[in-house]
Design an enzyme around this catalytic site. Sequence first.
Site, PDB file in Angstrom:
ATOM      1  N   LYS A  91       0.822  -1.213   0.000  1.00 19.91           N
ATOM      2  CA  LYS A  91       0.000   0.000   0.000  1.00 19.91           C
ATOM      3  C   LYS A  91       0.857   1.264   0.000  1.00 19.91           C
ATOM      4  O   LYS A  91       0.402   2.318  -0.434  1.00 19.91           O
ATOM      5  CB  LYS A  91      -0.962  -0.024   1.177  1.00 19.91           C
ATOM      6  CG  LYS A  91      -2.024  -1.112   0.995  1.00 19.91           C
ATOM      7  CD  LYS A  91      -3.053  -1.127   2.100  1.00 19.91           C
ATOM      8  CE  LYS A  91      -4.197  -2.065   1.769  1.00 19.91           C
ATOM      9  NZ  LYS A  91      -3.803  -3.491   1.843  1.00 19.91           N
TER      10      LYS A  91
HETATM   11  C1  LIG Z   1      -4.413  -4.552   1.156  1.00 18.12           C
HETATM   12  C2  LIG Z   1      -3.655  -5.813   1.017  1.00 18.12           C
HETATM   13  C3  LIG Z   1      -4.017  -6.811   0.084  1.00 18.12           C
HETATM   14  C4  LIG Z   1      -5.243  -6.690  -0.793  1.00 18.12           C
HETATM   15  O1  LIG Z   1      -5.116  -5.695  -1.778  1.00 18.12           O
HETATM   16  P1  LIG Z   1      -6.428  -5.203  -2.566  1.00 18.12           P
HETATM   17  O2  LIG Z   1      -5.979  -4.058  -3.381  1.00 18.12           O
HETATM   18  O3  LIG Z   1      -7.411  -4.824  -1.510  1.00 18.12           O
HETATM   19  O4  LIG Z   1      -6.888  -6.354  -3.374  1.00 18.12           O
HETATM   20  C5  LIG Z   1      -3.222  -7.934  -0.022  1.00 18.12           C
HETATM   21  N1  LIG Z   1      -2.145  -8.111   0.776  1.00 18.12           N
HETATM   22  C6  LIG Z   1      -1.781  -7.200   1.691  1.00 18.12           C
HETATM   23  C7  LIG Z   1      -0.608  -7.467   2.547  1.00 18.12           C
HETATM   24  C8  LIG Z   1      -2.507  -6.013   1.847  1.00 18.12           C
HETATM   25  O5  LIG Z   1      -2.141  -5.103   2.768  1.00 18.12           O
END
Ligand SMILES: *Cc1c(COP(=O)(O)O)cnc(C)c1O
Length: 456
Positions: free
Chosen positions: A109
Amino acid sequence: MQYVSTRGQTPPMSFQDAVVTGLAPDGGLLLPAEIPDVRDRLDAWRDLGFVDLAVELLPLFVDDIDRDDLETLIRDAYATFDADDVVPLVAVGDVEVLELFHGPTLAFKDVALQLLGRLFDYVLSRRGEHLNILAATSGDTGSAAIAGVRGLDAVDIFVMYPDGRVSALQELQMTTVTDANVHCLAVDGSFDDCQTLMKTLFADLDFKGRFHLGAVNSVNWARVLAQIVYYAYASLKRGGEAPVTFCVPTGNFGNVFAGYLAKRMGFPIARLVLATNENDILSKFFATGEYQRGEVRFTVTPAMDIQVASNFERYLYYLMNGDSARLRAFMQDFATTGRAVLDAAPGTDDFFATAVDVEDTLATIRRLYDAYGYVADPHTAVGIAAAERFPTDGPVICLATAHPAKFPESVDKAVGSAVARHPRLEGLRGLESRRTEIPATLDAVKDFIAAHARVR
Ligand SMILES: *Cc1c(COP(=O)(O)O)cnc(C)c1O
């Protein structure tokens, strides 16, 4: 480039407005009015590093920020990453892993939120505006969003999380950031309570307007945009002979949707393997065309313990060829009955979809460690487990979405020893921290925001 709403009832807006708006006023999600075709640029871009490619690619979607200013925002955002070329590719057996977790909070993120924080600052300071960001988190989003906006004058951030239900390290990643514009709210309730509080506040247009509330979850278009770059980058690096298959652990469909757009832009991508955990509403949809909500199951991949993926509507919009009236009817059905159906399953030209259970996830972590000495976080392992279930010709790249040290309980248990550590996380223990405990009521959140929000 103008941005339009999937629901078709909001006038088109500029990129800067899209960033500040988040969710469109008609309840839809914002998308670029057209998808740029890059096929005649691939050769020129093939040898670019991650940041240089971002500098070339983003202006295709952003025509209302000066090119040099945008380049500065991009370079500053990725200077916070501590790996070779920001997102290194690592060979692990028959596949390669694209490590997206070398940013400040060790989750993918950061790739989007480091840029989004800088975009907020740029747009708001020029307009003399201030935004109060409200977020609900079950773990990773909160710390990445805080890291993106800490210390900014133009933004305050209020993060609600369920007290006692995020991991100790995840909580420390939020509460040890003691900048004056960061407000951590430990809510006496569940993640669902936090999310309901957030949605209710956003729906209260009077309150939302009075305190200029903004959103950082992946409904914000700029997050999807930033994520397109690593699909472009990795597909150019490895897709010279045959197009690349990407395997993507999926929760809110934000990450994998960026891959879908990269494919439509013309980057050499064969398919996207969409991997869910036991919350399998999406994998069922791709098999049957039926979209049906179930009960949330709690797994070792908490960032994917999601039934209703907020970005999925963006994909449905394209699947329905931009027919907003049809999409509104589908979403209305789903909102009222918890179920909506397409005439037929979407086919497999773009996606293979599958669900990976906890047992298979832990076994995959163990196997990767035993065979290759690679330590994968559980979310990453879901993607790698899914990769093996489908026929592929060209290169296979699995996205690593978190550093394993963010989930030490599951990883250490799977491997059988303490392998999941990171000095930055260990260093948080014992630091000064700050949080406010509040009951899970609307009045409590409103009172807190009213007392602490800055309004310009
Ligand atoms: C947020 C997250 C996901 C999922 O990503 P999306 O964009 O919501 O599909 C997968 N793995 C981790 C570690 C995350 O923080």
